[in-house]
Design a protein around this motif. Structure first.
Motif, mmCIF file in Angstrom:
data_model
loop_
_atom_site.group_PDB
_atom_site.id
_atom_site.type_symbol
_atom_site.label_atom_id
_atom_site.label_comp_id
_atom_site.label_asym_id
_atom_site.label_seq_id
_atom_site.Cartn_x
_atom_site.Cartn_y
_atom_site.Cartn_z
ATOM 1 N N ALA A 152 -45.011 1.270 107.110
ATOM 2 C CA ALA A 152 -45.008 2.718 106.899
ATOM 3 C C ALA A 152 -44.268 3.077 105.622
ATOM 4 C CB ALA A 152 -44.364 3.423 108.090
ATOM 5 N N TRP A 153 -44.725 4.147 104.995
ATOM 6 C CA TRP A 153 -44.099 4.728 103.818
ATOM 7 C C TRP A 153 -43.836 6.191 104.128
ATOM 8 C CZ3 TRP A 153 -47.648 1.035 104.156
ATOM 9 C CH2 TRP A 153 -47.416 -0.160 103.463
ATOM 10 N N ILE A 154 -42.572 6.586 104.105
ATOM 11 C CA ILE A 154 -42.159 7.949 104.458
ATOM 12 C C ILE A 154 -41.929 8.716 103.163
ATOM 13 C CG2 ILE A 154 -40.422 9.346 105.627
ATOM 14 C CD1 ILE A 154 -39.821 6.910 107.390
ATOM 15 N N GLY A 155 -42.685 9.784 102.973
ATOM 16 C CA GLY A 155 -42.589 10.539 101.739
ATOM 17 C C GLY A 155 -41.425 11.504 101.720
ATOM 18 N N PRO A 156 -41.255 12.211 100.613
ATOM 19 C CA PRO A 156 -40.175 13.192 100.500
ATOM 20 C C PRO A 156 -40.279 14.268 101.573
ATOM 21 C CG PRO A 156 -41.148 12.736 98.346
ATOM 22 C CD PRO A 156 -42.040 12.091 99.364
ATOM 23 N N SER A 157 -39.128 14.694 102.070
ATOM 24 C CA SER A 157 -39.051 15.744 103.084
ATOM 25 C C SER A 157 -37.635 16.299 103.086
ATOM 26 C CB SER A 157 -39.404 15.186 104.468
ATOM 27 O OG SER A 157 -38.529 14.126 104.809
ATOM 28 N N VAL A 158 -37.428 17.406 103.768
ATOM 29 C CA VAL A 158 -36.093 17.996 103.791
ATOM 30 C C VAL A 158 -35.147 17.066 104.554
ATOM 31 C CG1 VAL A 158 -36.498 19.385 105.879
ATOM 32 C CG2 VAL A 158 -34.794 20.125 104.188
ATOM 33 N N CYS A 159 -33.957 16.857 104.025
ATOM 34 C CA CYS A 159 -33.022 15.903 104.612
ATOM 35 C C CYS A 159 -32.116 16.588 105.639
ATOM 36 C CB CYS A 159 -32.185 15.229 103.536
ATOM 37 S SG CYS A 159 -30.923 16.297 102.794
ATOM 38 N N GLY A 160 -31.416 15.770 106.405
ATOM 39 C CA GLY A 160 -30.529 16.302 107.430
ATOM 40 C C GLY A 160 -29.377 17.107 106.879
ATOM 41 N N ASN A 161 -28.921 16.794 105.677
ATOM 42 C CA ASN A 161 -27.843 17.582 105.067
ATOM 43 C C ASN A 161 -28.270 19.021 104.793
ATOM 44 O OD1 ASN A 161 -25.911 15.564 105.008
ATOM 45 N ND2 ASN A 161 -26.515 14.842 102.974
ATOM 46 N N CYS A 162 -29.590 19.236 104.640
ATOM 47 C CA CYS A 162 -30.106 20.546 104.228
ATOM 48 C C CYS A 162 -30.817 21.313 105.341
ATOM 49 C CB CYS A 162 -31.085 20.371 103.070
ATOM 50 S SG CYS A 162 -30.345 19.757 101.542
ATOM 51 N N TYR A 163 -31.270 20.622 106.387
ATOM 52 C CA TYR A 163 -32.120 21.261 107.392
ATOM 53 C C TYR A 163 -31.257 21.844 108.518
ATOM 54 C CZ TYR A 163 -36.171 21.914 110.497
ATOM 55 O OH TYR A 163 -37.132 22.441 111.320
ATOM 56 N N GLU A 164 -30.834 23.080 108.326
ATOM 57 C CA GLU A 164 -30.018 23.780 109.315
ATOM 58 C C GLU A 164 -30.909 24.447 110.355
ATOM 59 O OE1 GLU A 164 -26.660 27.383 109.418
ATOM 60 O OE2 GLU A 164 -27.473 26.639 107.506
ATOM 61 N N VAL A 165 -30.557 24.300 111.632
ATOM 62 C CA VAL A 165 -31.308 24.901 112.738
ATOM 63 C C VAL A 165 -30.322 25.445 113.761
ATOM 64 C CG1 VAL A 165 -33.295 23.358 112.441
ATOM 65 C CG2 VAL A 165 -31.459 22.731 114.021
ATOM 66 N N CYS A 214 -35.082 14.207 99.185
ATOM 67 C CA CYS A 214 -35.112 15.523 99.815
ATOM 68 C C CYS A 214 -35.923 16.524 98.999
ATOM 69 C CB CYS A 214 -33.690 16.037 100.000
ATOM 70 S SG CYS A 214 -33.583 17.682 100.738
ATOM 71 N N THR A 215 -36.854 17.197 99.656
ATOM 72 C CA THR A 215 -37.695 18.189 98.982
ATOM 73 C C THR A 215 -36.901 19.425 98.568
ATOM 74 O OG1 THR A 215 -38.330 18.883 101.209
ATOM 75 C CG2 THR A 215 -39.894 17.534 100.012
ATOM 76 N N LEU A 216 -35.934 19.820 99.372
ATOM 77 C CA LEU A 216 -35.157 21.016 99.036
ATOM 78 C C LEU A 216 -34.268 20.782 97.820
ATOM 79 C CD1 LEU A 216 -34.486 23.920 99.813
ATOM 80 C CD2 LEU A 216 -32.707 23.041 101.330
ATOM 81 N N GLU A 217 -33.787 19.574 97.662
ATOM 82 C CA GLU A 217 -32.879 19.258 96.559
ATOM 83 C C GLU A 217 -33.615 18.940 95.264
ATOM 84 O OE1 GLU A 217 -29.286 17.314 99.260
ATOM 85 O OE2 GLU A 217 -30.757 16.002 98.289
ATOM 86 N N ASP A 218 -34.871 18.558 95.345
ATOM 87 C CA ASP A 218 -35.630 18.121 94.169
ATOM 88 C C ASP A 218 -36.612 19.211 93.754
ATOM 89 O OD1 ASP A 218 -37.196 16.894 92.246
ATOM 90 O OD2 ASP A 218 -37.418 15.012 93.349
ATOM 91 N N THR A 219 -36.357 19.864 92.637
ATOM 92 C CA THR A 219 -37.210 20.964 92.185
ATOM 93 C C THR A 219 -38.557 20.485 91.650
ATOM 94 O OG1 THR A 219 -36.112 20.932 90.023
ATOM 95 C CG2 THR A 219 -35.241 22.454 91.678
ATOM 96 N N ASN A 220 -38.761 19.179 91.540
ATOM 97 C CA ASN A 220 -40.068 18.654 91.154
ATOM 98 C C ASN A 220 -41.024 18.569 92.341
ATOM 99 O OD1 ASN A 220 -39.485 18.153 88.365
ATOM 100 N ND2 ASN A 220 -38.263 16.394 89.004
ATOM 101 N N LEU A 221 -40.549 18.966 93.522
ATOM 102 C CA LEU A 221 -41.352 18.927 94.743
ATOM 103 C C LEU A 221 -41.442 20.325 95.334
ATOM 104 C CD1 LEU A 221 -39.675 15.755 96.225
ATOM 105 C CD2 LEU A 221 -42.040 15.863 95.429
ATOM 106 N N PHE A 222 -42.510 20.595 96.059
ATOM 107 C CA PHE A 222 -42.621 21.858 96.778
ATOM 108 C C PHE A 222 -41.697 21.827 97.998
ATOM 109 C CE2 PHE A 222 -47.056 21.544 94.986
ATOM 110 C CZ PHE A 222 -46.899 22.577 94.058
ATOM 111 N N SER A 223 -41.065 22.977 98.283
ATOM 112 C CA SER A 223 -40.211 23.105 99.457
ATOM 113 C C SER A 223 -40.379 24.493 100.041
ATOM 114 C CB SER A 223 -38.738 22.877 99.095
ATOM 115 O OG SER A 223 -37.891 23.251 100.172
ATOM 116 N N TYR A 224 -40.824 24.553 101.274
ATOM 117 C CA TYR A 224 -41.011 25.834 101.957
ATOM 118 C C TYR A 224 -39.671 26.508 102.209
ATOM 119 C CZ TYR A 224 -42.465 29.206 105.497
ATOM 120 O OH TYR A 224 -42.690 30.359 106.204
ATOM 121 N N ARG A 225 -38.632 25.732 102.461
ATOM 122 C CA ARG A 225 -37.318 26.325 102.708
ATOM 123 C C ARG A 225 -36.723 26.898 101.436
ATOM 124 N NH1 ARG A 225 -35.513 25.274 107.815
ATOM 125 N NH2 ARG A 225 -33.339 25.698 107.328
ATOM 126 N N ARG A 226 -37.089 26.357 100.288
ATOM 127 C CA ARG A 226 -36.649 26.925 99.013
ATOM 128 C C ARG A 226 -37.454 28.158 98.662
ATOM 129 N NH1 ARG A 226 -38.631 23.543 95.277
ATOM 130 N NH2 ARG A 226 -37.186 21.899 95.903
#
Length: 246
Positions: A152-165, A214-226
């Protein structure tokens, strides 16, 4: 155009696009003709010839669609339609795509005996999909098609440091997948979906070859939370023409 790209087996490729490739989703208010052009430009750049990536209508569930011969045939045109309603797809070598902008995109590849076409899969694993087991469902479907030695290859996604719930949401998901429980960098309740996915893959006996940032930390990626009005990037898997046997 790509945040990561590699030949992961002889003649089998995995890639994750970035914002430079443009929005690849039809459901975010973009002009469908522009989306279709970007999808086709990507296919041309990757040498797919007349082949197309199959996309899906992702609904945060755990259904797995079979694409092409030997699975459950789907005839949707990936350029002009969203494709099957599902959050995972499997194929015997047909090119597949999954779209995200914070959820976890997963690409899987499994070998088959006798040099036959490999089993490919993509998975969209957001919070509901992780909790409802879309990852093990996809793995089980691949094995049902004769796949072994899964990676498996896991792509960029929001990380636990950033994903507040909310705390009750964290508790609900962690009750099903304990590895999801975390605390954010702000000291608030969080979910670590990439860690949850890695734990589900490990429990299923799947080797994780790559995990993106992390998608939220990397502005070269789309992030819905951003930005809730953002586009979607894609996780892709495809084979060179002629790889494997029908």
């Amino acid at each position: 155009m790509f945040s990561w790209r590699a030949e992961v087996r002889p003649g089998v490729w995995v890639a994750f696009t970035d914002a430079a490739a443009g929005n690849l989703a039809l459901h975010v208010g973009d002009d469908p003709a522009d989306v279709g052009r970007r999808r086709r430009d990507l296919e041309v750049a990757l040498g797919l010839g007349s082949r197309r990536f199959q996309y899906m209508n992702q609904v945060h569930g755990n259904d797995v669609a079979g694409i092409g011969a030997g699975t459950d045939p789907v005839t949707a045109d990936p350029v002009t339609a969203e494709g099957p309603t599902a959050d995972a797809m499997v194929s015997l070598g047909e090119p597949l795509a999954v779209m995200v902008a914070d959820c976890v995109p997963i690409v899987l590849v499994g070998d088959r005996a006798g040099g036959e076409r490999p089993v490919l899969a993509v998975v969209h694993a957001g919070r509901p999909g992780v909790a409802s087991g879309v990852v093990p469902a996809a793995v089980a479907r691949m094995r049902g098609l004769g796949a072994s030695a899964l990676s498996a290859w896991i792509g960029p996604s929001v990380c636990g440091n950033c994903y507040e719930v909310p705390a009750d949401m964290r508790d609900d998901v962690a009750a099903r997948v304990p590895a999801a429980r975390c605390t954010t960098s702000r000291g608030t309740p969080g979910l670590d979906l990439p860690a949850a996915v890695r734990s589900q893959l490990r429990d299923a006996g799947v080797a994780v070859e790559y995990s993106g940032h992390c998608t939220l930390e990397d502005t070269n990626l789309f992030s819905y939370r951003r930005d809730p009005n953002t586009g979607r990037f894609a996780g892709l898997v495809w084979t060179d023409a002629g790889t494997g046997q029908p």
